[in-house]
Motif scaffolding. Structure first.
Motif, PDB file in Angstrom:
ATOM      1  N   ALA A 162     -46.094   7.404   8.287  1.00 41.48           N
ATOM      2  CA  ALA A 162     -44.938   8.290   8.130  1.00 41.48           C
ATOM      3  C   ALA A 162     -44.147   8.014   6.856  1.00 41.48           C
ATOM      4  CB  ALA A 162     -44.017   8.161   9.349  1.00 41.48           C
ATOM      5  N   SER A 163     -44.096   6.742   6.432  1.00 38.62           N
ATOM      6  CA  SER A 163     -43.289   6.377   5.265  1.00 38.62           C
ATOM      7  C   SER A 163     -44.070   6.412   3.961  1.00 38.62           C
ATOM      8  CB  SER A 163     -42.706   4.973   5.458  1.00 38.62           C
ATOM      9  OG  SER A 163     -43.749   4.015   5.579  1.00 38.62           O
TER      10      SER A 163
ATOM     11  N   GLN B  53     -48.788  11.725   1.121  1.00 38.61           N
ATOM     12  CA  GLN B  53     -48.731  12.711   2.197  1.00 38.61           C
ATOM     13  C   GLN B  53     -49.390  14.023   1.783  1.00 38.61           C
ATOM     14  OE1 GLN B  53     -44.970  13.209   4.222  1.00 38.61           O
ATOM     15  NE2 GLN B  53     -44.332  11.104   3.822  1.00 38.61           N
TER      16      GLN B  53
ATOM     17  N   TYR C  23     -53.750  14.341   7.622  1.00 38.56           N
ATOM     18  CA  TYR C  23     -52.817  14.129   8.724  1.00 38.56           C
ATOM     19  C   TYR C  23     -51.779  13.088   8.319  1.00 38.56           C
ATOM     20  CZ  TYR C  23     -50.900  13.012  13.306  1.00 38.56           C
ATOM     21  OH  TYR C  23     -50.035  12.814  14.362  1.00 38.56           O
ATOM     22  N   VAL C  24     -50.503  13.404   8.548  1.00 41.78           N
ATOM     23  CA  VAL C  24     -49.397  12.475   8.298  1.00 41.78           C
ATOM     24  C   VAL C  24     -48.853  12.023   9.651  1.00 41.78           C
ATOM     25  CG1 VAL C  24     -47.124  12.157   7.260  1.00 41.78           C
ATOM     26  CG2 VAL C  24     -48.816  13.631   6.126  1.00 41.78           C
ATOM     27  N   ALA C  25     -48.942  10.740   9.907  1.00 45.90           N
ATOM     28  CA  ALA C  25     -48.495  10.219  11.201  1.00 45.90           C
ATOM     29  C   ALA C  25     -46.990  10.419  11.374  1.00 45.90           C
ATOM     30  CB  ALA C  25     -48.843   8.736  11.315  1.00 45.90           C
ATOM     31  N   LYS C  26     -46.585  10.613  12.599  1.00 42.59           N
ATOM     32  CA  LYS C  26     -45.165  10.732  12.917  1.00 42.59           C
ATOM     33  C   LYS C  26     -44.521   9.349  13.027  1.00 42.59           C
ATOM     34  CE  LYS C  26     -45.747  15.165  15.315  1.00 42.59           C
ATOM     35  NZ  LYS C  26     -47.146  15.301  14.870  1.00 42.59           N
ATOM     36  N   ARG C  27     -45.329   8.364  13.383  1.00 43.43           N
ATOM     37  CA  ARG C  27     -44.839   6.991  13.481  1.00 43.43           C
ATOM     38  C   ARG C  27     -45.013   6.266  12.146  1.00 43.43           C
ATOM     39  NH1 ARG C  27     -48.483   4.969  18.526  1.00 43.43           N
ATOM     40  NH2 ARG C  27     -48.488   6.923  19.715  1.00 43.43           N
ATOM     41  N   ASP C  28     -44.161   5.267  11.904  1.00 40.80           N
ATOM     42  CA  ASP C  28     -44.350   4.419  10.746  1.00 40.80           C
ATOM     43  C   ASP C  28     -45.261   3.248  11.135  1.00 40.80           C
ATOM     44  OD1 ASP C  28     -44.171   3.777   8.134  1.00 40.80           O
ATOM     45  OD2 ASP C  28     -42.083   3.137   8.158  1.00 40.80           O
TER      46      ASP C  28
ATOM     47  N   SER D  41     -48.612   3.583  13.580  1.00 40.40           N
ATOM     48  CA  SER D  41     -49.199   4.796  12.989  1.00 40.40           C
ATOM     49  C   SER D  41     -50.722   4.778  13.112  1.00 40.40           C
ATOM     50  CB  SER D  41     -48.779   4.942  11.526  1.00 40.40           C
ATOM     51  OG  SER D  41     -48.943   3.732  10.825  1.00 40.40           O
TER      52      SER D  41
ATOM     53  N   GLU E 130     -51.532   5.846  16.528  1.00 38.19           N
ATOM     54  CA  GLU E 130     -51.319   7.292  16.667  1.00 38.19           C
ATOM     55  C   GLU E 130     -52.545   8.069  16.210  1.00 38.19           C
ATOM     56  OE1 GLU E 130     -48.642  10.791  14.571  1.00 38.19           O
ATOM     57  OE2 GLU E 130     -47.740   8.808  14.825  1.00 38.19           O
TER      58      GLU E 130
ATOM     59  N   LYS F 211     -54.980  10.249  18.688  1.00 34.53           N
ATOM     60  CA  LYS F 211     -55.066  11.697  18.483  1.00 34.53           C
ATOM     61  C   LYS F 211     -56.475  12.161  18.173  1.00 34.53           C
ATOM     62  CE  LYS F 211     -53.052  15.485  15.760  1.00 34.53           C
ATOM     63  NZ  LYS F 211     -52.592  16.267  16.936  1.00 34.53           N
TER      64      LYS F 211
END
Length: 275
Positions: free
Chosen positions: A238-239, A245, A250-255, A260, A263, A267
Motif C-alpha cells: 500500500a505504501s 503503483q 494489483y496494489v494491496a490495501k494493507r501495508d 500486504s 493479502e 486474494k
C-alpha cells in the motif's frame, strides 16, 4: 494457478527484519497447495538466513533465493549456487571513486561479505540487525577486492532528495554499463547491466519449468519494478511509491507491516483455490 511467489524482503515481506505472523500464516497455507515462496531481494545470502529460518526454508532442497537484485540465485540446501552474474572490478572501482567525493556510505557486496566505507552508525546498526557478514573499512583502499566476486555496489544516505540528485547525475555517466536502481529510501544500487529482479525471476521460473504466467512478484520500491513487470501478476504494498503503483497489476490495501503479502496470497491463491 500461481505456483511461484517472488517477494521482496525489506518493506514488503518483512517488518523490522522479521516476517509478520499474518504473512507466515498465509504463506504456510499456500505451501500446502504446492506454491513456492521465493525471497527476491537486494540482500546477499548471509543477510537472509534468519528470514529463511522463519519461513522454514533454510537449508532445504527445493527452496530458493534470488539475491543481490538478481545477481545471485541459490538453492538453500547447502547452500548451492545456481547462477551468479556479478559486477566487474574496474566498473565497480569507477563507481566507487565517484562516490568517494559524495556524502554517502559506500557498500561493496561480494560473495565473501559486505564492506562499508565511510560508514555511519545508522547503517552499521542496520547491517547488525540484518546479521550481515560485514566489515567496516578504514580509508578507501579497495585493491583487495580484485580477487573477490563482486555482486554490486551501493551508495547509502537517508536524505532521498540528495540521493535523487546523485542518481540523476551519475546515470548518464554509467547507465550504459550498469543497472541503476533505488531502494529502502536510503540506497542507490549498481548491478551489472542487464541484472535485475525481473531477470532473476525469469531465470528461476525457467529453471523450474514454470510459465511466467504462473508467477507473482510483490515489491515496494524501484529495484522491484522489473520483477513486478515480468511476473504473471505484479503487485505492490500500500505504501509503495506512486511510480510503483502505476505499473502494478494489483496494489494491496494493507501495508507491509499489516500483511500486504498475505493479502495478495489470500486474494489470488487461497481464495481462488476455494472457489
Amino acid at each position: 494457478m500461481y505456483k511461484l511467489v517472488f517477494a521482496d524482503l525489506d518493506e514488503t515481506l518483512l517488518a523490522d527484519h522479521h516476517v509478520p505472523a499474518v504473512n507466515l500464516q498465509a504463506i504456510n497455507k499456500a505451501k500446502q497447495q504446492g506454491v513456492k515462496i521465493i525471497p527476491c531481494t537486494g540482500r546477499g545470502y548471509d543477510m537472509t538466513i534468519d528470514v529463511l529460518k522463519e519461513l522454514d526454508q533454510y537449508d532445504q532442497t527445493g527452496e530458493y533465493l534470488v539475491g543481490y537484485n538478481g545477481a545471485l540465485i541459490m538453492e538453500t540446501k547447502g547452500p548451492k549456487e545456481l547462477m551468479f552474474n556479478g559486477l566487474e572490478y574496474e566498473l565497480m572501482k569507477q563507481i566507487f571513486e565517484y562516490g568517494k567525493n559524495l556524502d554517502v556510505c559506500l557498500m561493496v557486496f561480494t560473495t565473501e561479505g559486505c564492506y562499508l566505507f565511510n560508514a555511519n552508525e545508522d547503517e552499521i546498526q542496520r547491517k547488525t540487525r540484518q546479521k550481515s557478514n560485514f566489515k567496516v573499512m578504514e580509508g578507501y583502499d579497495i585493491d583487495f577486492l580484485k580477487d573477490q566476486r563482486i555482486a554490486k555496489i551501493n551508495y547509502e544516505n537517508t536524505d532521498m532528495e540528495y540521493m535523487a540528485k546523485i542518481k540523476q547525475e551519475i546515470e548518464p555517466l554509467v547507465g550504459d554499463k550498469v543497472s541503476v536502481t533505488a531502494s529502502s529510501s536510503r540506497y542507490i544500487e549498481f548491478n551489472k547491466k542487464g541484472v535485475n529482479k525481473g531477470v532473476g525471476l525469469k531465470w528461476l521460473a525457467d529453471y523450474l519449468d514454470i510459465p511466467i504466467e504462473e508467477t507473482i512478484g510483490i515489491g515496494d520500491n524501484y529495484n522491484d519494478i522489473d520483477m513486478i513487470k515480468t511476473a504473471g501478476l505484479g503487485a505492490c504494498v500500500a505504501s509503495a511509491h506512486q511510480d510503483i503503483q502505476d505499473i502494478s497489476d494489483y496494489v494491496a490495501k494493507r501495508d507491509y507491516a499489516d500483511g500486504s503479502v498475505a493479502e495478495v496470497i489470500e486474494k489470488f491463491i487461497l481464495k481462488n483455490s476455494a472457489e
